[in-house]
Design a protein around this motif. Structure first.
Motif, PDB file in Angstrom:
ATOM      1  N   LEU A  21       0.830  -1.204   0.000  1.00  0.00           N
ATOM      2  CA  LEU A  21       0.000   0.000   0.000  1.00  0.00           C
ATOM      3  C   LEU A  21       0.868   1.259   0.000  1.00  0.00           C
ATOM      4  O   LEU A  21       0.639   2.188  -0.784  1.00  0.00           O
ATOM      5  CB  LEU A  21      -0.932  -0.009   1.214  1.00  0.00           C
ATOM      6  CG  LEU A  21      -1.792   1.229   1.414  1.00  0.00           C
ATOM      7  CD1 LEU A  21      -2.741   1.428   0.235  1.00  0.00           C
ATOM      8  CD2 LEU A  21      -2.557   1.120   2.724  1.00  0.00           C
ATOM      9  N   LEU A  22       1.883   1.295   0.859  1.00  0.00           N
ATOM     10  CA  LEU A  22       2.764   2.462   0.923  1.00  0.00           C
ATOM     11  C   LEU A  22       3.543   2.636  -0.380  1.00  0.00           C
ATOM     12  O   LEU A  22       3.759   3.765  -0.831  1.00  0.00           O
ATOM     13  CB  LEU A  22       3.712   2.345   2.113  1.00  0.00           C
ATOM     14  CG  LEU A  22       3.037   2.381   3.489  1.00  0.00           C
ATOM     15  CD1 LEU A  22       4.050   2.166   4.598  1.00  0.00           C
ATOM     16  CD2 LEU A  22       2.271   3.678   3.693  1.00  0.00           C
ATOM     17  N   LEU A  23       3.955   1.532  -0.989  1.00  0.00           N
ATOM     18  CA  LEU A  23       4.635   1.605  -2.287  1.00  0.00           C
ATOM     19  C   LEU A  23       3.714   2.238  -3.319  1.00  0.00           C
ATOM     20  O   LEU A  23       4.112   3.147  -4.052  1.00  0.00           O
ATOM     21  CB  LEU A  23       5.054   0.201  -2.731  1.00  0.00           C
ATOM     22  CG  LEU A  23       5.674   0.096  -4.130  1.00  0.00           C
ATOM     23  CD1 LEU A  23       7.085   0.676  -4.127  1.00  0.00           C
ATOM     24  CD2 LEU A  23       5.687  -1.346  -4.598  1.00  0.00           C
ATOM     25  N   PRO A  45       3.812   6.195  -7.666  1.00  0.00           N
ATOM     26  CA  PRO A  45       2.707   5.976  -8.609  1.00  0.00           C
ATOM     27  C   PRO A  45       3.091   5.099  -9.807  1.00  0.00           C
ATOM     28  O   PRO A  45       2.236   4.386 -10.337  1.00  0.00           O
ATOM     29  CB  PRO A  45       2.340   7.384  -9.080  1.00  0.00           C
ATOM     30  CG  PRO A  45       2.860   8.290  -8.020  1.00  0.00           C
ATOM     31  CD  PRO A  45       4.056   7.611  -7.419  1.00  0.00           C
ATOM     32  N   GLN A  46       4.344   5.108 -10.221  1.00  0.00           N
ATOM     33  CA  GLN A  46       4.764   4.290 -11.363  1.00  0.00           C
ATOM     34  C   GLN A  46       4.722   2.806 -11.041  1.00  0.00           C
ATOM     35  O   GLN A  46       4.797   1.967 -11.943  1.00  0.00           O
ATOM     36  CB  GLN A  46       6.169   4.694 -11.852  1.00  0.00           C
ATOM     37  CG  GLN A  46       7.305   4.332 -10.925  1.00  0.00           C
ATOM     38  CD  GLN A  46       7.538   5.314  -9.775  1.00  0.00           C
ATOM     39  OE1 GLN A  46       6.753   6.225  -9.537  1.00  0.00           O
ATOM     40  NE2 GLN A  46       8.627   5.121  -9.045  1.00  0.00           N
ATOM     41  N   SER A  47       4.542   2.432  -9.761  1.00  0.00           N
ATOM     42  CA  SER A  47       4.500   1.025  -9.365  1.00  0.00           C
ATOM     43  C   SER A  47       3.117   0.395  -9.569  1.00  0.00           C
ATOM     44  O   SER A  47       2.956  -0.797  -9.377  1.00  0.00           O
ATOM     45  CB  SER A  47       4.910   0.866  -7.897  1.00  0.00           C
ATOM     46  OG  SER A  47       3.927   1.452  -7.046  1.00  0.00           O
ATOM     47  N   ARG A  48       2.140   1.194  -9.966  1.00  0.00           N
ATOM     48  CA  ARG A  48       0.778   0.688 -10.139  1.00  0.00           C
ATOM     49  C   ARG A  48       0.218   1.138 -11.481  1.00  0.00           C
ATOM     50  O   ARG A  48       0.679   2.123 -12.051  1.00  0.00           O
ATOM     51  CB  ARG A  48      -0.114   1.157  -8.991  1.00  0.00           C
ATOM     52  CG  ARG A  48      -0.148   2.651  -8.830  1.00  0.00           C
ATOM     53  CD  ARG A  48      -0.976   3.078  -7.620  1.00  0.00           C
ATOM     54  NE  ARG A  48      -0.585   4.379  -7.142  1.00  0.00           N
ATOM     55  CZ  ARG A  48      -0.994   5.524  -7.664  1.00  0.00           C
ATOM     56  NH1 ARG A  48      -1.811   5.530  -8.682  1.00  0.00           N
ATOM     57  NH2 ARG A  48      -0.578   6.667  -7.156  1.00  0.00           N
ATOM     58  N   ASP A  49      -0.774   0.405 -11.952  1.00  0.00           N
ATOM     59  CA  ASP A  49      -1.405   0.737 -13.230  1.00  0.00           C
ATOM     60  C   ASP A  49      -2.874   1.128 -13.036  1.00  0.00           C
ATOM     61  O   ASP A  49      -3.726   0.849 -13.873  1.00  0.00           O
ATOM     62  CB  ASP A  49      -1.286  -0.430 -14.206  1.00  0.00           C
ATOM     63  CG  ASP A  49      -1.972  -1.687 -13.704  1.00  0.00           C
ATOM     64  OD1 ASP A  49      -2.443  -1.703 -12.547  1.00  0.00           O
ATOM     65  OD2 ASP A  49      -2.041  -2.663 -14.469  1.00  0.00           O
ATOM     66  N   PHE A  50      -3.164   1.780 -11.925  1.00  0.00           N
ATOM     67  CA  PHE A  50      -4.525   2.211 -11.612  1.00  0.00           C
ATOM     68  C   PHE A  50      -4.451   3.495 -10.799  1.00  0.00           C
ATOM     69  O   PHE A  50      -3.413   3.844 -10.237  1.00  0.00           O
ATOM     70  CB  PHE A  50      -5.276   1.131 -10.827  1.00  0.00           C
ATOM     71  CG  PHE A  50      -4.575   0.721  -9.555  1.00  0.00           C
ATOM     72  CD1 PHE A  50      -4.815   1.388  -8.359  1.00  0.00           C
ATOM     73  CD2 PHE A  50      -3.653  -0.325  -9.561  1.00  0.00           C
ATOM     74  CE1 PHE A  50      -4.156   1.012  -7.195  1.00  0.00           C
ATOM     75  CE2 PHE A  50      -2.991  -0.704  -8.406  1.00  0.00           C
ATOM     76  CZ  PHE A  50      -3.244  -0.028  -7.224  1.00  0.00           C
ATOM     77  N   ASP A 110      -9.493   4.395  -7.439  1.00  0.00           N
ATOM     78  CA  ASP A 110     -10.133   3.112  -7.756  1.00  0.00           C
ATOM     79  C   ASP A 110      -9.778   2.018  -6.752  1.00  0.00           C
ATOM     80  O   ASP A 110     -10.332   0.919  -6.821  1.00  0.00           O
ATOM     81  CB  ASP A 110      -9.716   2.640  -9.154  1.00  0.00           C
ATOM     82  CG  ASP A 110     -10.179   3.596 -10.234  1.00  0.00           C
ATOM     83  OD1 ASP A 110     -11.231   4.238 -10.039  1.00  0.00           O
ATOM     84  OD2 ASP A 110      -9.491   3.708 -11.262  1.00  0.00           O
ATOM     85  N   LEU A 111      -8.835   2.302  -5.861  1.00  0.00           N
ATOM     86  CA  LEU A 111      -8.357   1.302  -4.909  1.00  0.00           C
ATOM     87  C   LEU A 111      -9.290   1.205  -3.700  1.00  0.00           C
ATOM     88  O   LEU A 111      -9.727   2.217  -3.160  1.00  0.00           O
ATOM     89  CB  LEU A 111      -6.946   1.665  -4.439  1.00  0.00           C
ATOM     90  CG  LEU A 111      -6.295   0.757  -3.397  1.00  0.00           C
ATOM     91  CD1 LEU A 111      -6.074  -0.644  -3.962  1.00  0.00           C
ATOM     92  CD2 LEU A 111      -4.969   1.351  -2.943  1.00  0.00           C
ATOM     93  N   VAL A 112      -9.586  -0.022  -3.285  1.00  0.00           N
ATOM     94  CA  VAL A 112     -10.330  -0.270  -2.048  1.00  0.00           C
ATOM     95  C   VAL A 112      -9.433  -1.136  -1.168  1.00  0.00           C
ATOM     96  O   VAL A 112      -9.030  -2.226  -1.561  1.00  0.00           O
ATOM     97  CB  VAL A 112     -11.660  -1.002  -2.294  1.00  0.00           C
ATOM     98  CG1 VAL A 112     -12.365  -1.302  -0.971  1.00  0.00           C
ATOM     99  CG2 VAL A 112     -12.557  -0.179  -3.215  1.00  0.00           C
ATOM    100  N   TRP A 142      10.810  -7.547  -7.100  1.00  0.00           N
ATOM    101  CA  TRP A 142       9.814  -6.517  -7.401  1.00  0.00           C
ATOM    102  C   TRP A 142      10.293  -5.591  -8.495  1.00  0.00           C
ATOM    103  O   TRP A 142       9.589  -4.706  -8.917  1.00  0.00           O
ATOM    104  CB  TRP A 142       9.495  -5.702  -6.147  1.00  0.00           C
ATOM    105  CG  TRP A 142       8.765  -6.507  -5.147  1.00  0.00           C
ATOM    106  CD1 TRP A 142       9.281  -7.039  -4.019  1.00  0.00           C
ATOM    107  CD2 TRP A 142       7.409  -6.920  -5.178  1.00  0.00           C
ATOM    108  NE1 TRP A 142       8.331  -7.750  -3.337  1.00  0.00           N
ATOM    109  CE2 TRP A 142       7.173  -7.689  -4.032  1.00  0.00           C
ATOM    110  CE3 TRP A 142       6.367  -6.718  -6.071  1.00  0.00           C
ATOM    111  CZ2 TRP A 142       5.936  -8.242  -3.762  1.00  0.00           C
ATOM    112  CZ3 TRP A 142       5.136  -7.282  -5.778  1.00  0.00           C
ATOM    113  CH2 TRP A 142       4.935  -8.027  -4.650  1.00  0.00           C
ATOM    114  N   GLY A 143      11.532  -5.764  -8.949  1.00  0.00           N
ATOM    115  CA  GLY A 143      12.059  -4.901 -10.001  1.00  0.00           C
ATOM    116  C   GLY A 143      11.467  -5.243 -11.347  1.00  0.00           C
ATOM    117  O   GLY A 143      10.760  -6.221 -11.524  1.00  0.00           O
ATOM    118  N   SER A 144      11.773  -4.408 -12.347  1.00  0.00           N
ATOM    119  CA  SER A 144      11.254  -4.679 -13.689  1.00  0.00           C
ATOM    120  C   SER A 144      12.023  -5.828 -14.303  1.00  0.00           C
ATOM    121  O   SER A 144      13.199  -6.045 -14.046  1.00  0.00           O
ATOM    122  CB  SER A 144      11.378  -3.427 -14.541  1.00  0.00           C
ATOM    123  OG  SER A 144      12.735  -3.044 -14.613  1.00  0.00           O
TER     124      SER A 144
END
Length: 140
Positions: free
Chosen positions: A9-11, A16-21, A25-27, A137-139
């Motif tokens: 969650l903190l990440l 923001p680049q770590s998520r695609d939403f 929209d997050l619950v 967790w890296g690319s």
């Protein structure tokens, strides 16, 4: 709120680049068990809830409505500006059982320190979940 869930969650909030939403929209859903440590509740209240409020992330807290499964689930709070954790409102769950049906308490097992024969007290070294599972967790 578990350690791994909080870390993700903190990440997502801070990177923001770590998520695609969109965070809108997050619950985030937490099932309150009645076994929360007071220190954990204090840290989540002081550190995580303000971030959820600031970023308007929807946070839902649920708990068992009674000791039996038939009692159902109750919603303790559903908010984009949570002010507190409802740890005292949760019905304490039945003792946790392993797949073989033996009672266990995850918190007790996670915090046990063992003294080797003839040795000195050792604390388990902290290992991240990614290191334990070999995940990265890296690319790629």
């Amino acid at each position: 709120m578990g350690v791994d869930s909080t870390a993700i969650l903190l990440l997502w909030i801070h990177e923001p680049q770590s998520r695609d939403f969109d965070l809108g929209d997050l619950v985030v859903l937490t099932a309150m068990t009645g076994d929360e440590w007071p220190e954990t509740a204090r840290m989540v209240s002081n550190c995580v809830l303000p971030l959820l409020r600031e970023h308007r992330v929807r946070y839902v807290q649920v708990a068992r409505a009674g000791p039996r499964q038939a009692d159902g689930i109750q919603i303790l709070d559903d908010s984009r500006s949570p002010r507190r954790l409802f740890v005292e409102a949760a019905t304490r769950s039945a003792p946790r059982c392993s797949p073989r049906g033996r009672r266990r308490n995850a918190a007790v097992h996670a915090n046990v320190r063992r003294k080797p024969r003839g040795g000195r007290w050792n604390r388990p070294s902290p290992v991240s979940p990614a290191a334990r599972t070999g995940m990265s967790w890296g690319s790629s």
